[in-house]
Design a protein around this motif. Structure first.
Motif, short mmCIF file in Angstrom:
data_model
loop_
_atom_site.label_atom_id
_atom_site.label_comp_id
_atom_site.label_asym_id
_atom_site.label_seq_id
_atom_site.Cartn_x
_atom_site.Cartn_y
_atom_site.Cartn_z
N ILE A 37 0.84 -1.20 0.00
CA ILE A 37 0.00 0.00 0.00
C ILE A 37 0.88 1.25 0.00
O ILE A 37 0.63 2.20 -0.76
CB ILE A 37 -0.96 -0.01 1.20
CG1 ILE A 37 -2.03 -1.09 0.99
CG2 ILE A 37 -1.61 1.36 1.41
CD1 ILE A 37 -2.90 -1.35 2.21
N ASP A 38 1.92 1.24 0.82
CA ASP A 38 2.81 2.39 0.93
C ASP A 38 3.55 2.67 -0.38
O ASP A 38 3.68 3.82 -0.80
CB ASP A 38 3.81 2.19 2.06
CG ASP A 38 4.69 3.40 2.26
OD1 ASP A 38 4.15 4.52 2.33
OD2 ASP A 38 5.93 3.22 2.36
N THR A 39 4.02 1.63 -1.05
CA THR A 39 4.83 1.85 -2.25
C THR A 39 4.03 2.03 -3.52
O THR A 39 4.48 2.70 -4.44
CB THR A 39 5.83 0.69 -2.46
OG1 THR A 39 5.11 -0.53 -2.59
CG2 THR A 39 6.82 0.61 -1.33
N LYS A 40 2.84 1.43 -3.59
CA LYS A 40 2.11 1.45 -4.86
C LYS A 40 0.82 2.25 -4.84
O LYS A 40 0.24 2.50 -5.89
CB LYS A 40 1.80 0.02 -5.29
CG LYS A 40 3.06 -0.75 -5.57
CD LYS A 40 2.78 -2.11 -6.11
CE LYS A 40 4.10 -2.81 -6.36
NZ LYS A 40 3.93 -4.16 -6.82
N THR A 46 6.70 4.28 -5.38
CA THR A 46 8.09 3.81 -5.35
C THR A 46 8.11 2.31 -5.59
O THR A 46 7.07 1.65 -5.57
CB THR A 46 8.74 4.12 -3.98
OG1 THR A 46 7.97 3.49 -2.96
CG2 THR A 46 8.83 5.61 -3.72
N LYS A 47 9.28 1.79 -5.81
CA LYS A 47 9.42 0.34 -5.98
C LYS A 47 9.52 -0.32 -4.61
O LYS A 47 10.04 0.27 -3.67
CB LYS A 47 10.66 0.02 -6.81
CG LYS A 47 10.52 0.49 -8.24
CD LYS A 47 11.74 0.12 -9.05
CE LYS A 47 11.54 0.61 -10.48
NZ LYS A 47 12.64 0.24 -11.33
N TRP A 51 13.93 -7.14 -0.70
CA TRP A 51 13.70 -8.30 0.17
C TRP A 51 12.25 -8.77 0.14
O TRP A 51 11.95 -9.87 0.63
CB TRP A 51 14.13 -8.00 1.60
CG TRP A 51 13.52 -6.78 2.21
CD1 TRP A 51 14.06 -5.53 2.24
CD2 TRP A 51 12.25 -6.67 2.87
NE1 TRP A 51 13.22 -4.65 2.86
CE2 TRP A 51 12.09 -5.32 3.27
CE3 TRP A 51 11.23 -7.56 3.16
CZ2 TRP A 51 10.97 -4.86 3.93
CZ3 TRP A 51 10.10 -7.10 3.82
CH2 TRP A 51 9.99 -5.78 4.20
N ILE A 52 11.35 -8.01 -0.45
CA ILE A 52 9.93 -8.41 -0.53
C ILE A 52 9.77 -9.65 -1.42
O ILE A 52 9.01 -10.56 -1.10
CB ILE A 52 9.07 -7.25 -1.07
CG1 ILE A 52 8.93 -6.15 -0.04
CG2 ILE A 52 7.70 -7.74 -1.52
CD1 ILE A 52 8.03 -6.48 1.13
N PHE A 53 10.49 -9.68 -2.53
CA PHE A 53 10.31 -10.78 -3.49
C PHE A 53 10.62 -12.15 -2.89
O PHE A 53 9.80 -13.07 -3.00
CB PHE A 53 11.11 -10.54 -4.76
CG PHE A 53 10.90 -11.60 -5.79
CD1 PHE A 53 9.69 -11.68 -6.47
CD2 PHE A 53 11.88 -12.53 -6.06
CE1 PHE A 53 9.48 -12.67 -7.42
CE2 PHE A 53 11.68 -13.52 -7.00
CZ PHE A 53 10.47 -13.60 -7.68
N VAL A 118 15.14 -5.08 -7.82
CA VAL A 118 14.23 -4.31 -6.99
C VAL A 118 12.87 -4.15 -7.68
O VAL A 118 11.85 -4.00 -7.04
CB VAL A 118 14.83 -2.93 -6.64
CG1 VAL A 118 13.88 -2.10 -5.81
CG2 VAL A 118 16.14 -3.11 -5.91
N ASN A 119 12.85 -4.22 -9.00
CA ASN A 119 11.60 -4.05 -9.74
C ASN A 119 10.66 -5.19 -9.39
O ASN A 119 11.00 -6.35 -9.50
CB ASN A 119 11.88 -4.05 -11.24
CG ASN A 119 10.67 -3.67 -12.05
OD1 ASN A 119 9.54 -3.85 -11.63
ND2 ASN A 119 10.93 -3.12 -13.21
N ALA A 120 9.45 -4.84 -8.99
CA ALA A 120 8.47 -5.86 -8.61
C ALA A 120 7.47 -6.14 -9.72
O ALA A 120 6.40 -6.65 -9.48
CB ALA A 120 7.74 -5.44 -7.33
#
Length: 168
Positions: A37-40, A46-47, A51-53, A118-120
């Protein structure tokens, strides 16, 4: 009198283990939802952190294992794989697992093209990942239903389906 090696003698361990793992995965999923929610969804976009992936891959693997084992047990005991999808909970879990796996594949394909870990995969997947995260978290209602059934049935441990003769 049952042998101490009978599975019903160890059910409390398995239930507590399942509950603990589920609670841990739910906490991780909630954390990922906040970050998504914060990034998208909050400007500026932001990307997601790199470490999320890997964490998402772990969550998807655990979900696929859970749905796969549930399907295996149901099919082995009922002898009909189509009947697995007759309840909305099982169909929804299967759809969530498929959507989650598809999102991982989209992320991998996008990362291969960009060489940017870093690209999700925002360009490929759009905002479907937020929906996927929300639906994954919504599975908690199914978990609460299962816990409620166990709490309200004092003889749950003597249920013949725990004997696993049909499954193994």
């Amino acid at each position: 009198l049952r042998s101490s090696k009978h599975i019903s003698q160890q059910i409390s361990f398995y239930l507590l283990y399942y509950f603990t793992v589920y609670a841990f995965l739910l906490m991780i999923q909630l954390g990922m939802l906040v970050i998504t929610i914060d990034t998208k969804w909050i400007l500026p976009h932001t990307k997601e952190p790199a470490w999320i992936f890997p964490i998402d891959v772990l969550l998807v693997c655990m979900l696929i294992i859970e749905v796969g084992v549930h399907m295996f047990v149901y099919v082995k005991s009922k002898r009909n794989w189509k009947a697995f999808f007759h309840t909305k909970e099982r169909a929804m879990d299967f759809a969530i697992a498929c959507l989650s796996f598809m999102m991982i594949m989209l992320d991998i394909m996008k990362n291969k093209e960009d060489k940017d870990i870093v690209n999700a995969g925002e360009e490929v997947a759009g905002r479907i990942d937020l929906l996927r995260d929300i639906v994954r978290v919504a599975r908690i209602f199914e978990f609460i239903y299962i816990l409620n059934e166990i709490i309200n049935d004092p003889d749950w441990h003597s249920n013949p389906s725990l004997f696993m003769e049909d499954v193994l």
